[in-house]
Design an enzyme around this catalytic site. Structure first.
Site, PDB file in Angstrom:
ATOM      1  N   SER A 145      -1.510   8.248   5.464  1.00  0.00           N
ATOM      2  CA  SER A 145      -1.529   9.693   5.658  1.00  0.00           C
ATOM      3  C   SER A 145      -1.670  10.439   4.327  1.00  0.00           C
ATOM      4  CB  SER A 145      -0.244  10.149   6.366  1.00  0.00           C
ATOM      5  OG  SER A 145      -0.110   9.495   7.624  1.00  0.00           O
ATOM      6  N   GLU A 376      -6.440   7.751  13.105  1.00  0.00           N
ATOM      7  CA  GLU A 376      -6.955   9.086  12.752  1.00  0.00           C
ATOM      8  C   GLU A 376      -5.843  10.134  12.711  1.00  0.00           C
ATOM      9  OE1 GLU A 376     -10.732  10.451  14.106  1.00  0.00           O
ATOM     10  OE2 GLU A 376     -11.398   8.445  14.621  1.00  0.00           O
TER      11      GLU A 376
END
Length: 394
Positions: A145, A376
């Protein structure tokens, strides 16, 4: 002959800007999934086999370049059609749905959005036809992230950029013919210190590393990409130097719609299997669907699916109309992925002991579903995006 007929159908559909032909597109995707994917689902899953031939078949249908304009060999369709295609494929196999989504939204989508004319002419026709499979390299071992801390670095050497480092958890990281790779070209933590490069397989210094042995999505290849003094010509830079991170965030906005659609497809597959089983399975002299404990689970499943699809369709509408979609796509991805896990879990419960075996499809839906809350952008990252944006708006 079937593929030729289906391709003609898609070509005809390409000329409309409405979604009136969605049922035709859905039927085409459904037919392909049941004819060419369903018979091999568990075989591919057990062997962790990435079915390149199935991807080529999807390319024949125009499904590997859904959003690519016709002038570059694509189908020239919009996000509603794209969502429907992913849903129908994912109802049968989440792995193929994931690979379809990653190829379209990430590698192909990045070149379509930020490539110059020469780059589009060179790569999009091959990607849209699935002659070439695409990969997209952002994630690293220690920077999931936290992408701005990436350690993969590109240094300029005359007309070339020399890339060193590795990318992890890359869909098609081993089999992909071309990859869009994000590398640091500036200072650490600088949002303008990352650039995007197009790197072809076979380029000196570019190789595949470890292939991951995964819980689910096992037929969608996930592997490491390694760069060891990989020399890439300056003509392979996407956009301008320093724009890579900002480009990636925009690509992920659309990519999250595709993962939401993937989640919806898996959820629908698990739900439909559960309804069928509940009507057929008898206990105490009657179908288990007659029992409130089961029927209420099915009611919850159906409601969550409808809510998820509405969020996804609103995101698709915004994307088609070039309106801001960051918040809505994050909401769609967050909700649909969490719902997907819940529905797959309930499906196992409805099937009971049979649901825990590989003889019934819900076991695989259950394993595949969890990736949707991670890939994602995790659910936690989606909530971070949503909360920041709604507080900014307030």
């Amino acid at each position: 002959m079937i593929r030729f007929i289906r391709r003609k159908m898609i070509v005809k559909i390409m000329h409309t800007e409405t979604v009136d032909n969605l049922p035709l597109i859905e039927e085409s995707a459904r037919f392909f999934a049941h004819q060419h994917i369903l018979p091999h689902v568990m075989e591919w899953d057990e062997a962790q086999y990435f079915p390149v031939e199935a991807m080529r078949g999807l390319g024949d249908l125009g499904f590997m370049g859904v959003l690519v304009p016709e002038e570059y060999g694509g189908s020239g369709l919009g996000y509603h059609e794209y969502v429907s295609i992913i849903v129908e494929i994912s109802k049968v196999c989440g792995s193929v749905g994931l690979s379809l989504a990653a190829h379209n939204s990430l590698c192909t989508g990045h070149i379509l959005a930020f490539g110059n004319e020469e780059q589009k002419q060179k790569y999009l026709p091959k990607l849209a036809s699935a002659e070439w499979i695409g990969a997209w390299g952002l994630t690293e071992a220690n920077t999931g992230s936290d992408a701005m801390r990436m350690k993969c670095v590109a240094l300029q050497d005359g007309d070339y950029w020399v890339i060193n480092g590795a990318k992890n958890w890359i869909t098609h990281g081993k089999s992909g013919d071309v990859a869009v790779v994000l590398a640091r070209t500036g200072d650490l933590l600088d949002s303008h210190g990352i650039s995007a490069f197009i790197v072809e397989r076979g380029t000196s210094g570019f190789s595949a590393g470890k292939k991951e042995n995964k819980l689910g999505m096992r037929a969608s290849e996930t592997a490491e990409m390694i760069f060891d003094n990989c020399r890439v010509h300056k003509s392979q830079v996407l956009g301008k130097i320093g724009e890579g991170f900002i480009q990636s965030m925009k690509i992920l906005d659309g990519g999250r719609i595709s993962i939401a659609a993937l989640s919806l497809g898996i959820a629908k597959g698990a739900y439909e299997a559960s309804v069928k089983y509940a009507k057929e399975r008898e206990q105490f002299g009657q179908p288990i669907a007659n029992f409130q404990a089961i029927s209420f689970k099915l009611a919850d499943m159906a409601t969550k699916i409808q809510a998820a699809e509405l969020l996804i369709r609103k995101s698709a509408h915004l994307k088609n109309n070039h309106q801001p979609v960051t918040t809505m796509s994050a909401m769609a991805k967050y909700y649909a992925s969490e719902v997907c896990v819940q529905i797959a879990t309930d499906a196992i419960q409805i099937f009971g002991g049979y649901g825990y075996t590989k003889d019934f499809p819900v076991e695989k839906f259950f394993r595949d579903s969890k990736l949707c809350t991670i890939g994602e952008g995790t659910s936690e990252i989606q909530k971070l995006v949503i909360s920041r944006n709604i507080l900014k708006e307030g």
